[in-house]
Design a protein around this motif. Structure first.
Motif, mmCIF file in Angstrom:
data_model
loop_
_atom_site.group_PDB
_atom_site.id
_atom_site.type_symbol
_atom_site.label_atom_id
_atom_site.label_comp_id
_atom_site.label_asym_id
_atom_site.label_seq_id
_atom_site.Cartn_x
_atom_site.Cartn_y
_atom_site.Cartn_z
ATOM 1 N N ILE A 10 9.355 5.000 5.306
ATOM 2 C CA ILE A 10 9.002 6.413 5.454
ATOM 3 C C ILE A 10 10.149 7.288 4.958
ATOM 4 C CG2 ILE A 10 8.365 8.239 7.060
ATOM 5 C CD1 ILE A 10 7.288 6.070 8.935
ATOM 6 N N VAL A 11 9.824 8.231 4.102
ATOM 7 C CA VAL A 11 10.784 9.243 3.658
ATOM 8 C C VAL A 11 10.199 10.607 4.005
ATOM 9 C CG1 VAL A 11 12.017 10.255 1.706
ATOM 10 C CG2 VAL A 11 11.613 7.787 1.766
ATOM 11 N N VAL A 12 10.962 11.429 4.720
ATOM 12 C CA VAL A 12 10.524 12.775 5.099
ATOM 13 C C VAL A 12 11.673 13.754 4.912
ATOM 14 C CG1 VAL A 12 8.773 12.004 6.756
ATOM 15 C CG2 VAL A 12 11.123 12.354 7.525
ATOM 16 N N LEU A 39 0.860 -1.186 0.000
ATOM 17 C CA LEU A 39 0.000 0.000 0.000
ATOM 18 C C LEU A 39 0.891 1.228 0.000
ATOM 19 C CD1 LEU A 39 -2.776 1.485 0.400
ATOM 20 C CD2 LEU A 39 -2.300 1.357 2.863
ATOM 21 N N GLU A 40 0.686 2.115 -0.967
ATOM 22 C CA GLU A 40 1.366 3.409 -0.927
ATOM 23 C C GLU A 40 0.364 4.458 -0.455
ATOM 24 O OE1 GLU A 40 4.012 6.653 -3.405
ATOM 25 O OE2 GLU A 40 2.857 5.182 -4.539
ATOM 26 N N ILE A 41 0.692 5.110 0.639
ATOM 27 C CA ILE A 41 -0.140 6.188 1.173
ATOM 28 C C ILE A 41 0.367 7.501 0.594
ATOM 29 C CG2 ILE A 41 -0.858 7.395 3.257
ATOM 30 C CD1 ILE A 41 -0.540 4.778 4.753
ATOM 31 N N GLY A 42 -0.553 8.262 0.015
ATOM 32 C CA GLY A 42 -0.142 9.466 -0.690
ATOM 33 C C GLY A 42 0.506 9.092 -2.007
ATOM 34 N N ASP A 101 2.107 -6.363 3.164
ATOM 35 C CA ASP A 101 3.476 -6.676 3.583
ATOM 36 C C ASP A 101 4.298 -5.405 3.733
ATOM 37 O OD1 ASP A 101 3.453 -9.708 3.345
ATOM 38 O OD2 ASP A 101 2.800 -9.119 1.328
ATOM 39 N N VAL A 102 3.960 -4.404 2.939
ATOM 40 C CA VAL A 102 4.687 -3.126 2.966
ATOM 41 C C VAL A 102 3.680 -1.984 2.901
ATOM 42 C CG1 VAL A 102 6.179 -1.582 1.618
ATOM 43 C CG2 VAL A 102 6.856 -3.965 1.965
ATOM 44 N N VAL A 103 3.860 -0.998 3.760
ATOM 45 C CA VAL A 103 3.161 0.285 3.646
ATOM 46 C C VAL A 103 4.233 1.341 3.377
ATOM 47 C CG1 VAL A 103 1.764 2.019 4.805
ATOM 48 C CG2 VAL A 103 1.250 -0.407 5.145
ATOM 49 N N TRP A 104 4.018 2.116 2.349
ATOM 50 C CA TRP A 104 5.032 3.040 1.830
ATOM 51 C C TRP A 104 4.543 4.474 1.947
ATOM 52 C CZ3 TRP A 104 9.908 2.587 -0.276
ATOM 53 C CH2 TRP A 104 10.378 3.663 -1.031
ATOM 54 N N LEU A 105 5.355 5.334 2.563
ATOM 55 C CA LEU A 105 5.036 6.761 2.663
ATOM 56 C C LEU A 105 6.241 7.561 2.187
ATOM 57 C CD1 LEU A 105 3.939 5.284 5.571
ATOM 58 C CD2 LEU A 105 2.800 7.478 5.704
ATOM 59 N N ASN A 106 6.153 8.062 0.977
ATOM 60 C CA ASN A 106 7.250 8.837 0.397
ATOM 61 C C ASN A 106 6.881 10.319 0.418
ATOM 62 O OD1 ASN A 106 9.689 9.387 -0.990
ATOM 63 N ND2 ASN A 106 8.592 9.444 -2.935
ATOM 64 N N HIS A 107 7.472 11.069 1.353
ATOM 65 C CA HIS A 107 7.187 12.496 1.515
ATOM 66 C C HIS A 107 5.680 12.722 1.705
ATOM 67 C CE1 HIS A 107 11.206 14.055 1.061
ATOM 68 N NE2 HIS A 107 11.386 13.223 0.061
ATOM 69 N N VAL A 108 5.143 12.043 2.721
ATOM 70 C CA VAL A 108 3.728 12.140 3.055
ATOM 71 C C VAL A 108 3.523 12.695 4.460
ATOM 72 C CG1 VAL A 108 1.617 10.806 3.475
ATOM 73 C CG2 VAL A 108 3.035 10.305 1.484
ATOM 74 N N LEU A 109 4.279 12.199 5.439
ATOM 75 C CA LEU A 109 4.033 12.573 6.835
ATOM 76 C C LEU A 109 4.133 14.078 7.067
ATOM 77 C CD1 LEU A 109 5.630 9.918 9.215
ATOM 78 C CD2 LEU A 109 3.216 10.406 8.797
ATOM 79 N N GLU A 110 4.976 14.755 6.303
ATOM 80 C CA GLU A 110 5.111 16.204 6.506
ATOM 81 C C GLU A 110 3.846 16.958 6.096
ATOM 82 O OE1 GLU A 110 7.370 15.342 2.568
ATOM 83 O OE2 GLU A 110 6.930 14.344 4.485
ATOM 84 N N HIS A 111 2.928 16.281 5.384
ATOM 85 C CA HIS A 111 1.662 16.890 4.990
ATOM 86 C C HIS A 111 0.538 16.600 5.989
ATOM 87 C CE1 HIS A 111 2.933 17.738 0.717
ATOM 88 N NE2 HIS A 111 3.802 16.797 1.028
#
Length: 284
Positions: free
Chosen positions: A257-259, A167-170, A224-234
Motif C-alpha cells: 500500500i502506498v498513500v 492483482l493491482e487495484i486501481g 500472492d500480491v495485492v498492490w494498491l499504489n495511491h488508491v486508498l485515498e480515493h
C-alpha cells in the motif's frame, strides 16, 4: 458501516453549518460526520477552502483531521465520485511501455536499474557478475530517492516470486501491470474508471482487467500480491475495502500500500496548495 451517508444538494452547507463557503458546485454531495477509519465523530477543521488546483473540478472542499486517529478526510464528498475525474486526468492518458531493462538509459543509470531489480531477486540480464550487481543494488536501496528513480519511479516493488500472481487495484493506465509483466509476474487489474481501464488493456493486453469489484467474488485466495499504489485515498470506506482485499490473498500473501502522508514536509510547507490533498478525488 462507518458513518451514515446522507445525500445533499448544492444549496446545503458542508459538515459545520458555519462553513457555508463549502457549498457544492456539482450536482450532489454526501455528508459523513464520522471518521471513515475509526468511526469517531471528534474532529477539527484542517482546511475549509480547498480547491482542485490540478484539474479544476468546480467547488470548494472541507478537510478534517480526526482527533482520535489523526486521519485526514473530506466532508462532504461527491455523491458520484466519477465527477472528480475529468477527461484530462493523468490515468486517462496513454503510457509508454516501461523500460524495465533500462535500454534507453546511459550505462551508469542502466546498471543502477539492473542492480535494483537483482537486489529484489529478479532474473534480469546483467553487465557484470551477479554478486557485484547485488552489492550495487543493496547500496541503491539504502538511498530511497535513488531507489525510486532506479525502479521506474515506483515507491516500492515486491520481491521476485517465480510463478507469482499479482492483482493491482486501481491499475490506472496499466504502467505498473506492464512493468510487472516484463519482470515475470502473472498480473490482473481492477480499475473502475472505464477510460483508465481501456488504456490499461492497450498497454498490457495480456492482463485481465476487471471494472467492477463484484466480479472479484470468485477470486478468493487467488493472489500472492495485492498492490494498491495511491488508491486508498480515493476510497470513501477504506476499512470495508481492505476487508474485501484480504479474502483475495493466498496464505502468506502480501498487500503493498502506498498513500499520501498528511504530515509530510510537502503538506506542511504548501498547506492547502499541497498536491497530496487533491480534492475532490482524495477523500481520505
Amino acid at each position: 458501516m462507518l458513518g451514515e451517508s446522507i445525500e445533499r444538494t448544492s444549496d446545503q452547507p458542508c459538515g459545520d453549518p458555519k462553513l457555508a463557503s463549502c457549498s457544492a458546485a456539482v450536482s450532489s454531495r454526501i455528508d459523513r460526520a464520522e471518521c471513515p477509519l475509526c468511526g469517531s465523530d471528534e474532529r477539527r477543521i484542517l482546511y475549509d477552502q480547498l480547491r482542485d488546483w490540478m484539474y479544476g473540478v468546480p467547488g470548494s472542499w472541507c478537510a478534517y483531521r480526526c482527533t482520535s486517529c489523526s486521519v485526514v478526510y473530506l466532508d462532504p464528498i461527491l455523491a458520484d465520485g466519477s465527477q472528480g475525474y475529468p477527461p484530462d486526468y493523468v490515468q486517462h492518458q496513454a503510457s509508454s511501455i516501461p523500460d524495465v531493462q533500462g535500454a534507453g538509459l546511459a550505462s551508469p543509470k542502466r546498471w543502477l536499474r539492473t542492480a535494483s531489480w537483482i537486489d529484489l531477486g529478479y532474473p534480469v540480464s546483467r553487465p557484470c557478475s551477479r554478486f557485484a550487481m547485488r552489492l550495487l543494488g543493496r547500496a541503491v536501496s539504502l538511498v530511497p530517492p535513488l531507489a525510486v528513480r532506479a525502479r521506474l519511479g515506483l515507491l516500492c516493488v515486491p520481491r521476485h516470486k517465480p510463478g507469482g500472481r499479482m492483482l493491482e487495484i486501481g491499475c490506472g493506465n496499466g504502467f505498473f501491470l506492464a512493468a510487472m509483466t516484463a519482470l515475470g509476474w502473472s498480473v490482473e487489474g481492477l480499475e473502475t474508471d472505464p477510460a483508465a481501464a481501456a488504456q490499461a488493456r492497450l498497454l498490457c493486453p495480456q492482463a485481465l482487467i476487471y471494472e467492477d469489484q463484484t466480479a472479484m467474488r470468485e477470486r478468493c485466495y487467488a493472489y500472492d500480491v495485492v498492490w494498491l499504489n495511491h488508491v486508498l485515498e480515493h476510497v470513501p470506506d477504506p476499512v470495508s475495502f481492505m476487508r474485501a482485499i484480504t479474502g483475495w490473498l493466498r496464505p502468506g500473501g502480501h498487500v503493498y500500500i502506498v498513500v499520501p502522508n498528511a504530515d509530510s514536509l510537502n503538506r506542511r510547507l504548501f498547506g492547502q496548495y499541497c498536491s497530496q490533498l487533491e480534492p475532490p478525488r482524495h477523500v481520505v
